[in-house]
Design a protein around this motif. Structure first.
Motif, PDB file in Angstrom:
ATOM      1  N   GLY A 222       0.781  -1.126  -0.058  1.00  0.00           N
ATOM      2  CA  GLY A 222       0.052   0.052  -0.017  1.00  0.00           C
ATOM      3  C   GLY A 222       0.797   1.155  -0.087  1.00  0.00           C
ATOM      4  O   GLY A 222       0.317   2.399  -0.438  1.00  0.00           O
ATOM      5  N   SER A 223       2.105   1.397   0.418  1.00  0.00           N
ATOM      6  CA  SER A 223       2.957   2.449   0.533  1.00  0.00           C
ATOM      7  C   SER A 223       3.240   2.913  -1.178  1.00  0.00           C
ATOM      8  O   SER A 223       3.110   4.191  -1.138  1.00  0.00           O
ATOM      9  CB  SER A 223       4.310   1.687   1.139  1.00  0.00           C
ATOM     10  N   PHE A 224       3.488   1.945  -1.890  1.00  0.00           N
ATOM     11  CA  PHE A 224       3.639   2.177  -3.228  1.00  0.00           C
ATOM     12  C   PHE A 224       2.483   3.038  -3.708  1.00  0.00           C
ATOM     13  O   PHE A 224       2.327   4.048  -4.589  1.00  0.00           O
ATOM     14  CB  PHE A 224       3.972   1.082  -4.108  1.00  0.00           C
ATOM     15  N   TYR A 225       1.157   2.471  -3.689  1.00  0.00           N
ATOM     16  CA  TYR A 225       0.027   3.101  -4.109  1.00  0.00           C
ATOM     17  C   TYR A 225      -0.375   4.551  -3.469  1.00  0.00           C
ATOM     18  O   TYR A 225      -0.892   5.429  -4.085  1.00  0.00           O
ATOM     19  CB  TYR A 225      -1.436   2.108  -3.748  1.00  0.00           C
ATOM     20  N   ALA A 226      -0.153   4.509  -2.147  1.00  0.00           N
ATOM     21  CA  ALA A 226      -0.337   5.560  -1.397  1.00  0.00           C
ATOM     22  C   ALA A 226       0.492   7.091  -1.827  1.00  0.00           C
ATOM     23  O   ALA A 226       0.042   8.009  -2.250  1.00  0.00           O
ATOM     24  CB  ALA A 226       0.010   5.664   0.229  1.00  0.00           C
ATOM     25  N   ILE A 227       1.872   6.759  -2.009  1.00  0.00           N
ATOM     26  CA  ILE A 227       2.589   7.742  -2.615  1.00  0.00           C
ATOM     27  C   ILE A 227       2.270   8.170  -4.157  1.00  0.00           C
ATOM     28  O   ILE A 227       2.234   9.375  -4.574  1.00  0.00           O
ATOM     29  CB  ILE A 227       4.222   7.218  -2.573  1.00  0.00           C
ATOM     30  N   ALA A 228       2.226   7.193  -5.021  1.00  0.00           N
ATOM     31  CA  ALA A 228       1.855   7.519  -6.471  1.00  0.00           C
ATOM     32  C   ALA A 228       0.604   7.839  -6.555  1.00  0.00           C
ATOM     33  O   ALA A 228       0.350   8.912  -7.111  1.00  0.00           O
ATOM     34  CB  ALA A 228       1.972   6.065  -7.006  1.00  0.00           C
ATOM     35  N   ALA A 229      -0.373   7.480  -5.654  1.00  0.00           N
ATOM     36  CA  ALA A 229      -2.006   8.084  -5.650  1.00  0.00           C
ATOM     37  C   ALA A 229      -1.935   9.278  -4.956  1.00  0.00           C
ATOM     38  O   ALA A 229      -2.732  10.384  -5.567  1.00  0.00           O
ATOM     39  CB  ALA A 229      -2.636   7.153  -4.760  1.00  0.00           C
ATOM     40  N   LEU A 230      -1.226   9.933  -4.357  1.00  0.00           N
ATOM     41  CA  LEU A 230      -1.180  11.313  -3.888  1.00  0.00           C
ATOM     42  C   LEU A 230      -0.565  12.060  -4.850  1.00  0.00           C
ATOM     43  O   LEU A 230      -1.255  12.917  -5.106  1.00  0.00           O
ATOM     44  CB  LEU A 230       0.111  11.300  -2.735  1.00  0.00           C
ATOM     45  N   GLY A 231       0.332  11.723  -5.910  1.00  0.00           N
ATOM     46  CA  GLY A 231       0.699  12.580  -6.899  1.00  0.00           C
ATOM     47  C   GLY A 231      -0.354  12.878  -7.871  1.00  0.00           C
ATOM     48  O   GLY A 231      -0.688  13.770  -8.418  1.00  0.00           O
ATOM     49  N   LEU A 232      -1.198  11.434  -8.079  1.00  0.00           N
ATOM     50  CA  LEU A 232      -2.082  11.539  -9.038  1.00  0.00           C
ATOM     51  C   LEU A 232      -3.471  12.290  -8.655  1.00  0.00           C
ATOM     52  O   LEU A 232      -3.862  12.979  -9.534  1.00  0.00           O
ATOM     53  CB  LEU A 232      -2.521  10.018  -9.463  1.00  0.00           C
ATOM     54  N   ALA A 233      -3.492  12.472  -7.266  1.00  0.00           N
ATOM     55  CA  ALA A 233      -4.585  13.126  -6.820  1.00  0.00           C
ATOM     56  C   ALA A 233      -4.366  14.637  -7.094  1.00  0.00           C
ATOM     57  O   ALA A 233      -5.327  15.358  -7.092  1.00  0.00           O
ATOM     58  CB  ALA A 233      -5.149  12.690  -5.418  1.00  0.00           C
TER      59      ALA A 233
END
Length: 289
Positions: A15-26
């Motif tokens: 989930g760490s990879f998803y959280a950091i990348a999704a933060l940028g996408l959002a």
């Protein structure tokens, strides 16, 4: 109990990879209204650049955590200035097609130069092995990834909520129309915000480099799950992207442990349930639905 904790750490690391990348996408979607389909390719590019720099210049993992996001930030600025800005006044579909084409271009470029086989990347020696806590043994690298990602997300949150620049960017992200009405020049923040979002994708790629196979296609499945994360958290919601990222990581880990054949399906079932109950996502605003 040990198995439960083991799967929990595994899920939080994923989930760490998803959280950091999704933060940028959002953030990119919130300020620009652009659905950046190239985000998965930028995640892949972060891992590839880290591996290439290690091979060519000997740049180690710790320096890569700093240098690669800066390089991806510059790349994002160039892409926004050369391409994205000219399509912002048009229908969102045009920028979606642009970033989709950019994704295909980057993937084919990496395949042409490095082939389809994975690039090697060794973990730092200090992060190898396992941590022993009583009867529980946890992979050192997974624990590090989780703690590091929490620190990154916390740092971004502090900047967004405790600094003037952060408050302006947050206002432009979550309520762009209101921000414009109050005199905030949202367009001024478009370029650095796009670069920042790309840099976060690159950072997630560097973290994934010692953990996952570095291939040109590593971002293809990643971006699909990443979109599910953003939808679950709420389009444009910074907090929602982080929370949903860790949540999806946990769902994926426990799904692989207890229902391996359905682990990916469960993520999209969760997304469907969230959309049915809250069309704007867990932390999204209703007007974004």
């Amino acid at each position: 109990m040990n198995d439960f904790l083991q799967y929990t750490i595994q899920g939080l690391a994923a989930g760490s990879f998803y959280a950091i990348a999704a933060l940028g996408l959002a953030v990119i979607f919130g300020v620009l209204g652009v659905v950046n389909f190239a985000h998965g390719a930028c995640y892949m590019l972060g891992a590839v650049v880290a591996a290439v720099l290690l091979d060519v210049t000997g740049l180690n993992f710790w320096w890569a955590l700093l240098v690669v996001p800066l390089l991806l930030f510059g790349f994002g600025v160039v892409v926004e200035r050369l391409f994205v800005q000219w399509l912002l006044r048009l229908e969102p579909l045009y920028n979606f097609l642009l970033t989709f084409g950019l994704s295909l271009f980057l993937v084919d470029l990496v395949k042409r130069r490095y082939g389809v086989s994975g690039l090697p990347y060794e973990r730092p020696e200090i992060l190898t092995g396992q941590l022993t806590l009583g009867a529980l043994r946890l992979p050192t690298y997974q624990v590090f990834v989780f703690l590091f990602s929490v620190l990154v997300c916390l740092a971004v949150w502090l900047v967004m909520t405790r600094t003037r620049v952060g408050m302006i960017v947050r206002a432009a992200t979550e309520r762009p129309d209101v921000a414009r009405a109050l005199g905030v020049n949202v367009g001024r923040w478009v370029t650095p915000v796009f670069g920042f979002g790309i840099a976060l994708a690159g950072l997630a790629g560097v973290l994934a480099a010692p953990f996952r196979a570095i291939t040109a296609d590593m971002g293809s499945s990643f971006i699909i799950i990443l979109f599910a994360v953003v939808v679950i958290g709420g389009l444009g919601s910074i907090v929602g992207a982080v929370v949903a990222g860790f949540l999806v990581g946990l769902v994926e880990a426990f799904g692989q442990a207890y229902a391996q054949n359905f682990s990916q399906i469960v993520i999209f079932v969760l997304m469907a349930v969230v959309v049915l109950l809250r069309p704007a996502g867990l932390f999204g605003r209703e007007e974004r639905a």
